[in-house]
Design a protein around this motif. Structure first.
Motif, PDB file in Angstrom:
ATOM      1  N   LYS A  19       0.829  -1.207   0.000  1.00 38.81           N
ATOM      2  CA  LYS A  19       0.000   0.000   0.000  1.00 38.81           C
ATOM      3  C   LYS A  19       0.862   1.254   0.000  1.00 38.81           C
ATOM      4  CE  LYS A  19      -3.905  -2.214   2.325  1.00 38.81           C
ATOM      5  NZ  LYS A  19      -4.776  -2.234   3.526  1.00 38.81           N
ATOM      6  N   VAL A  20       0.391   2.276  -0.738  1.00 41.08           N
ATOM      7  CA  VAL A  20       1.096   3.556  -0.842  1.00 41.08           C
ATOM      8  C   VAL A  20       0.209   4.643  -0.246  1.00 41.08           C
ATOM      9  CG1 VAL A  20       2.075   5.254  -2.425  1.00 41.08           C
ATOM     10  CG2 VAL A  20       2.309   2.812  -2.918  1.00 41.08           C
ATOM     11  N   TYR A  21       0.809   5.466   0.639  1.00 37.10           N
ATOM     12  CA  TYR A  21       0.074   6.545   1.295  1.00 37.10           C
ATOM     13  C   TYR A  21       0.666   7.892   0.886  1.00 37.10           C
ATOM     14  CZ  TYR A  21      -1.672   2.751   4.231  1.00 37.10           C
ATOM     15  OH  TYR A  21      -2.250   1.580   4.666  1.00 37.10           O
ATOM     16  N   SER A  22      -0.141   8.922   0.941  1.00 34.84           N
ATOM     17  CA  SER A  22       0.333  10.259   0.543  1.00 34.84           C
ATOM     18  C   SER A  22       1.248  10.861   1.588  1.00 34.84           C
ATOM     19  CB  SER A  22      -0.864  11.188   0.301  1.00 34.84           C
ATOM     20  OG  SER A  22      -1.643  11.315   1.490  1.00 34.84           O
ATOM     21  N   ALA A  23       1.046  10.511   2.860  1.00 37.91           N
ATOM     22  CA  ALA A  23       1.872  11.047   3.935  1.00 37.91           C
ATOM     23  C   ALA A  23       1.729  10.154   5.153  1.00 37.91           C
ATOM     24  CB  ALA A  23       1.452  12.472   4.273  1.00 37.91           C
TER      25      ALA A  23
END
Length: 221
Positions: A19-23
């Motif tokens: 998973k990739v998160y913005s911050a």
């Protein structure tokens, strides 16, 4: 290096849709990528090597395939660049194990060992190593395994009693129907090898392609 075990779901080591998160602190992911940052480098640089997460290794079939790949390449490294007779013996002793992966690739490897092109020892070992890695990536199917079992059984079919034949085929059928593991019909065949003193077959790695875990190992844990 013979293989990699990576941490599942890890942003660095994961190989299972990370998973990739913005911050930091955001609870909703933007999406996902196949591999973590470190894992991506490993996959790119060692694409022919066994790479698994510790979570996937809880599956017996995946773990068995991983062990076979790791221990086979490790055995190869022990004889690498020794006189050609060592490579000839290695290839001969792994014949039936290799047949369970890909018979055509196995034949190609046999031609490399024969060295019809009169290549240098280093070139022969380099070619064989690459073919070995390619071979072991091939998924093993029950059909291929049954084909190998049939080849080995052929050594004994004329010497077994009807009861022994019946027991063997019951065991093979139980494997086909996923009631027991592949090691069970192999054990029956190995028993025939011992009974009839079939030295060539007893030298085949397929009967024990990787080391068994010992009680000592458990005690140390």
């Amino acid at each position: 290096i013979d293989g990699f075990i990576l941490k599942a779901k890890s942003p660095t080591c994961g190989t299972d849709k990370i998973k990739v998160y913005s911050a930091a602190g955001n609870s909703q992911p933007l999406g996902s990528v196949q591999n973590g940052m470190f894992a991506e480098e490993i996959v790119n640089q060692y694409e022919d090597y066994p790479i698994e997460s510790e979570r996937r290794l809880s599956n017996f079939n995946i773990r068995e395939h991983f062990y076979i790949r790791v221990f086979t390449t490790a055995r190869f490294k022990e004889i690498r660049n020794k006189p050609m007779k060592h490579l000839v013996k290695f290839h001969s002793n792994h014949k039936y194990l290799f047949m369970t992966f890909n018979q055509e690739t196995m034949k190609t490897m046999g031609n490399i060992v024969a060295n019809h092109t009169k290549s240098s020892l280093e070139e022969v070992y380099d070619l064989y190593h690459q073919s070995l890695l390619t071979l072991l990536k091939t998924p093993v199917s029950k059909e291929k395994r049954i084909n190998v079992l049939s080849h080995i059984y052929g050594y004994f079919k004329d010497f077994l009693t009807d009861a022994e034949k019946e027991y063997y085929f019951e065991t093979q059928n139980d494997y086909l129907e996923s009631r027991i593991s592949y090691s069970n019909p192999l054990r029956v065949l190995k028993g025939f090898c011992v009974r009839f003193n079939q030295e060539y077959l007893l030298s085949q790695v397929i009967f024990e392609p990787y080391q068994k875990k010992s009680n000592y190992d458990d005690q140390q844990r």
